[in-house]
Design a protein around this motif. Structure first.
Motif, PDB file in Angstrom:
ATOM      1  N   LYS A 155      -5.163  -0.254 -20.820  1.00  0.00           N
ATOM      2  CA  LYS A 155      -6.526  -0.685 -20.496  1.00  0.00           C
ATOM      3  C   LYS A 155      -7.514  -0.278 -21.591  1.00  0.00           C
ATOM      4  CE  LYS A 155      -6.190  -0.882 -15.450  1.00  0.00           C
ATOM      5  NZ  LYS A 155      -6.750  -0.385 -14.173  1.00  0.00           N
TER       6      LYS A 155
ATOM      7  N   LYS B 163      -9.995  -5.176 -19.456  1.00  0.00           N
ATOM      8  CA  LYS B 163      -9.352  -5.763 -18.291  1.00  0.00           C
ATOM      9  C   LYS B 163      -7.985  -6.310 -18.691  1.00  0.00           C
ATOM     10  CE  LYS B 163     -13.776  -7.021 -16.161  1.00  0.00           C
ATOM     11  NZ  LYS B 163     -14.607  -8.127 -15.642  1.00  0.00           N
TER      12      LYS B 163
ATOM     13  N   SER C 196      -4.126  -7.760 -17.095  1.00  0.00           N
ATOM     14  CA  SER C 196      -3.436  -8.255 -15.912  1.00  0.00           C
ATOM     15  C   SER C 196      -2.325  -7.302 -15.488  1.00  0.00           C
ATOM     16  CB  SER C 196      -2.842  -9.643 -16.185  1.00  0.00           C
ATOM     17  OG  SER C 196      -1.788  -9.548 -17.139  1.00  0.00           O
ATOM     18  N   ALA C 197      -2.017  -7.322 -14.205  1.00  0.00           N
ATOM     19  CA  ALA C 197      -0.955  -6.462 -13.677  1.00  0.00           C
ATOM     20  C   ALA C 197       0.384  -6.808 -14.320  1.00  0.00           C
ATOM     21  CB  ALA C 197      -0.871  -6.631 -12.159  1.00  0.00           C
TER      22      ALA C 197
END
Length: 302
Positions: free
Chosen positions: A142, A149, A151-152
């Motif tokens: 991060k 931001k 993504s998972a």
């Protein structure tokens, strides 16, 4: 004392090589690759098969993860209050939430408590290593993102392809089916390169220009790492009624200075390596004194 001398020699050697320009400016990247892909996985294969898992070992496991989790919230509030970027916040999380439980921790535990209690320290060390390979990498990913931001799916991809985590899981699973006793000398030699090479890499990257501006961040990082983290574990032990050697060693390991591998993670994910390396160097020196204080505290309570 021997470890302190070795630490100084490794860091100074890196600084000397850098100053004389007798080594490539990006040489630390090759060293870091060795550590990440070979040496750190070897640490898991060296220690994890020997761990005797019992219910009382749940405390050092839980405490080690809680230190990282509390660090996340502590640095989030501190960074927001000071207006720091996501990159700076991630750097502080990485430099403050993970302890040098082996290179510094093991010798100090042997000196203060005796080698018989290293079995508990190994639990702390491997749990810390697993926390770094998961929570630490999430923070680093991060912080290394321009937008902050991620993504998972991207985080998951970085996690499952992170060599030390692969080594850790492989050691846990394969040791249930394969006897690695014959390979122990090989793992010992690889694992022994982690600390000296990591410290040498720190020396290669260490920069003192503008260090005064970083004093507030360094101070806050060491406040958490050397004082608040072990205090949290102490409070948790008293709250849960954990007593004896398990409580002592878990608190003592929480009081260890910043993990040198944090510098390698910071460099890999383009975080503030200058700040990380300064925190590592200073926290090791200060940590030798604060650890003695924590030893006395644990003796009083337990």
């Amino acid at each position: 004392m021997v470890n302190f001398v070795l630490i100084a020699v490794c860091i100074i050697a890196g600084m000397v090589f850098k100053a004389t320009k007798s080594i490539h400016p990006d040489a630390h990247k090759g060293i870091n690759t060795w550590i990440l892909y070979l040496a750190l996985p070897a640490v898991s294969f060296k220690y994890l098969p020997k761990v005797h898992w019992t219910t009382e070992m749940l405390f050092p496991i839980a405490a080690t993860f809680l230190i990282s989790v509390f660090c996340f919230f502590f640095m989030m509030f501190y960074s927001k209050n000071r207006g720091y970027s996501r990159r700076s916040r991630s750097t502080l999380e990485l430099a403050s939430g993970y302890s040098n439980t082996s290179f510094i921790g093991f010798p100090l535990i042997s000196a203060f408590y005796g080698e018989s209690l290293l079995s508990i320290a190994i639990i702390c060390d491997q749990t810390m290593f697993f926390a770094l390979s998961t929570l630490g990498i999430i923070a680093a990913v991060k912080g290394g993102s321009k937008s902050g931001k991620v993504s998972a799916a991207f985080i998951l991809k970085r996690l499952v392809t992170f060599p030390p985590l692969i080594g850790c899981i492989s050691a846990l699973v394969l040791s249930q089916f394969i006897d690695f006793t014959a390979a122990e000398p090989f793992f010992d030699k690889l694992a022994a390169t982690v600390s000296p090479l990591a410290l040498f890499s720190v020396g290669l990257q260490l920069k003192f220009n503008g260090w005064k501006k970083l004093i507030p961040q360094m101070s806050m990082s060491m406040l958490y790492k050397l004082i608040l983290a072990p205090a949290i574990v102490l409070g948790l032990a008293l709250l849960l009624g954990i007593k004896g050697n398990v409580a002592k060693i878990t608190i003592f390991e929480a009081a260890m200075p910043t993990l040198v591998t944090s510098s390698i993670i910071a460099e890999q994910f383009r975080l503030n390596t200058k700040l990380t390396n300064l925190i590592i160097g200073v926290s090791i020196i200060v940590g030798f004194f604060t650890s003695a204080i924590w030893y006395e505290i644990t003796e009083v309570f337990f």
